[in-house]
Scaffold this active site. Sequence first.
Site, PDB file in Angstrom:
ATOM      1  N   LYS A 116      -2.943   1.878 -13.255  1.00 21.41           N
ATOM      2  CA  LYS A 116      -2.421   1.076 -12.220  1.00 21.41           C
ATOM      3  C   LYS A 116      -1.352  -0.109 -12.485  1.00 21.41           C
ATOM      4  O   LYS A 116      -0.484  -0.297 -12.047  1.00 21.41           O
ATOM      5  CB  LYS A 116      -3.440   0.395 -11.388  1.00 21.41           C
ATOM      6  CG  LYS A 116      -4.186   1.243 -10.484  1.00 21.41           C
ATOM      7  CD  LYS A 116      -5.356   0.393  -9.895  1.00 21.41           C
ATOM      8  CE  LYS A 116      -6.197   1.357  -8.704  1.00 21.41           C
ATOM      9  NZ  LYS A 116      -7.069   2.419  -9.257  1.00 21.41           N
ATOM     10  N   GLU A 200      -5.498  -8.902  -8.969  1.00 23.06           N
ATOM     11  CA  GLU A 200      -4.447  -9.224  -8.006  1.00 23.06           C
ATOM     12  C   GLU A 200      -5.019 -10.146  -6.915  1.00 23.06           C
ATOM     13  O   GLU A 200      -6.123 -10.373  -6.744  1.00 23.06           O
ATOM     14  CB  GLU A 200      -4.226  -8.019  -7.239  1.00 23.06           C
ATOM     15  CG  GLU A 200      -3.570  -6.997  -8.083  1.00 23.06           C
ATOM     16  CD  GLU A 200      -3.082  -5.380  -7.320  1.00 23.06           C
ATOM     17  OE1 GLU A 200      -2.367  -4.869  -7.930  1.00 23.06           O
ATOM     18  OE2 GLU A 200      -3.958  -5.395  -6.451  1.00 23.06           O
ATOM     19  N   HIS A 235     -14.802   0.086  -0.631  1.00 20.43           N
ATOM     20  CA  HIS A 235     -13.466  -0.003  -0.844  1.00 20.43           C
ATOM     21  C   HIS A 235     -13.331   1.645  -0.640  1.00 20.43           C
ATOM     22  O   HIS A 235     -12.132   2.280  -1.317  1.00 20.43           O
ATOM     23  CB  HIS A 235     -13.061  -0.294  -2.238  1.00 20.43           C
ATOM     24  CG  HIS A 235     -13.408  -1.419  -2.455  1.00 20.43           C
ATOM     25  ND1 HIS A 235     -12.554  -2.333  -1.843  1.00 20.43           N
ATOM     26  CD2 HIS A 235     -14.281  -2.141  -3.133  1.00 20.43           C
ATOM     27  CE1 HIS A 235     -12.982  -3.705  -2.012  1.00 20.43           C
ATOM     28  NE2 HIS A 235     -13.821  -3.568  -3.126  1.00 20.43           N
ATOM     29  N   ARG A 292      -1.877  13.746  -5.742  1.00 15.06           N
ATOM     30  CA  ARG A 292      -2.831  14.770  -5.734  1.00 15.06           C
ATOM     31  C   ARG A 292      -2.750  15.069  -3.884  1.00 15.06           C
ATOM     32  O   ARG A 292      -2.271  14.167  -3.265  1.00 15.06           O
ATOM     33  CB  ARG A 292      -3.973  14.623  -6.023  1.00 15.06           C
ATOM     34  CG  ARG A 292      -4.869  13.472  -5.828  1.00 15.06           C
ATOM     35  CD  ARG A 292      -6.315  13.215  -6.354  1.00 15.06           C
ATOM     36  NE  ARG A 292      -7.073  11.811  -5.994  1.00 15.06           N
ATOM     37  CZ  ARG A 292      -7.297  11.554  -5.035  1.00 15.06           C
ATOM     38  NH1 ARG A 292      -7.134  11.951  -4.023  1.00 15.06           N
ATOM     39  NH2 ARG A 292      -7.710  10.195  -5.273  1.00 15.06           N
TER      40      ARG A 292
END
Length: 665
Positions: A116, A200, A235, A292
Amino acid sequence: MFTKILIANRGEIACRVIKTARRMGVKTVAVYSDADAGAMHVAMADEAYHIGGAAAAESYLCYDKIIEVCKQSGAQAVHPGYGFLSENAAFCRALAENDITFIGPPVGAIEAMGSKSEAKKIMEKADVPLVPGYHGDEQSIEFMKNEADKMGYPVILKAAAGGGGKGMRIVWKAEEIEDAYEAAKREAIKGFGDDHMLVEKYLTKPRHVEIQVFADQHDNVVYLFERDCSVQRRHQKVFEEAPAPLMQNDLRARMGKAACNAARAIGYEGAGTVEFLLDEDGSFYFMEMNTRLQVEHPVTEMITGEDLVEWQLRVAAGQTLPQKQDDLSISGHAIEVRVYAEDPDNDFLPATGTLTHLRPPQESAHVRVDTGVREGDEVSIHYDPMISKLIVWADTREGALRHLRKALNEYQVVGLTTNIEFLATLAAHPAFVNFDVDTGFIAKHENDLFPKREHITDDALALACLDVFITRDEEAQAQADWSGDPFSPWHSTSGFRMNDDNHHELYFVEGDDIITVTCHYRDEGYVMELPGGDVLVRGERDDNGDLAADLGGRRMKATVVRHGDNLEILVHGRAHALKLFDPLAAAEGQDEVSGSLTSPMPGKVVSVLVEKDQEVKEGDSLMILEAMKMEHTIFAPMDGVVADIFFNAGDQLEEGVELLKLQGE
């Protein structure tokens, strides 16, 4: 085009790929573990090869075994599905070294998006908007806390190599960050073998909107519009719909352009998804790119009329994209929900067991069911507990919601706990219907979505009694036919009594309660003394084994599934569990449960945080369990002393086993 492909996956995605390959005339090779020897994808494929033990690490993640099967079977390409090896660069590289085509992006693209933090550096150079955060190499808790303090809370910690909500924690205040950081790192190392973290700024009311992109080997890149995946738990996505409600054309075009730029920046090929956080003011921020096919790809297929698996095969074979951007358009609205074996009332913890009764809704132009299980199959601890993806389509979102609610009402699963009732409740919630939605939707409407469980209804009780009597009649008839004297009065079940009303009392157990229903035999049926009043009940079993019942003049259909003395009554879109109880045969005694703590799920003990004879306070952490790479902490329910500990770190657990015992003060 390939003549034979291997599918390096299992379950519903393997079955989904097989359907398209079969339509295209491409032969398929399945692989399977010990646990999947009788699985649906094994039966559907043209060939199937055993590759190891039940644990994924012993089978589906062993790419050397998969490459060997390719050589044995003559498969020219591998479709990885999603999960497992779908984003494993080493697997992709090993396939290339053996002249086997990977039906997916190049190694470089997988590696670029696999971290990430590295992905965000690439996106920044490509002018793709980013959420404020730190994605660097410094990983000390002191540094991360300092970065979080500078951003301001809340912040979100994420595993750089992660996905699916694993290795992720929201931190609302500074004093929580250390524990959250350590827990997220533990999950990350278990789930991905990499505990590199990023932090973040956490947006408090964002929507999760993702763009489906496709690229070929000839520099063509298109986007097939967007999906809204804002309704989530832990999530992980619960509802997905396309197109995203309230989406304006100019915003769609800007997000689509940004997604295509992201794909071009890494030399992408094949199917990919660029995920964004969409803020209330219309600003959007890159979150990650999944290299994907996504679980939720069917909603895109339903609104575009395109088969994305077919696109994958064509691109991997070197063909150009089947459509150009201007040729693509949106038709209608589609919604997907994931039907899981899980307990929404117990923090959505996964459930295991056998699908003793499975009846999905009828498929049509409006309803699609993608599944990899059949009645009688087992949902085990080893894999994701998805039963199916239920997808609906209509001209409008309102129409799609009607089809969704009807399909969920018809969906029948017995043998383990599912989220079907929760999905139906959410689909009918006024805020969801009016699309007042963000990623905090479930938490915000918790009281509505998790109502207090009501006692069994009179309708369900009456149907349970009716099923008992019909079953007794069927058994008596079978006994009479076998006896050679079918007209003997000893085979009668009419309840005749000398000098007394012909009646019978049935006893049912629901939770901790025993419910008594007195049923009076009448020529026209049974008068049942129910909690809400007396009702005349009659009915019969139809050719499908369902009850066609008349309850006081109200006709209805229901399904009652019997396993031993346990009855599951499926009516009005709800499942009611009862146990037929014989008070004369009931064993005396009472189990001692006071002070014990049991496992809320099947899994493994990660760590034991206390010792025998240790004093603990209410709320103290006692054990950490892990199932399907998600952690769950066992807390002390009261002040006391640890009287006994029954498991050690590394031990496997069944659901409901006693973990330890507390002695109250």
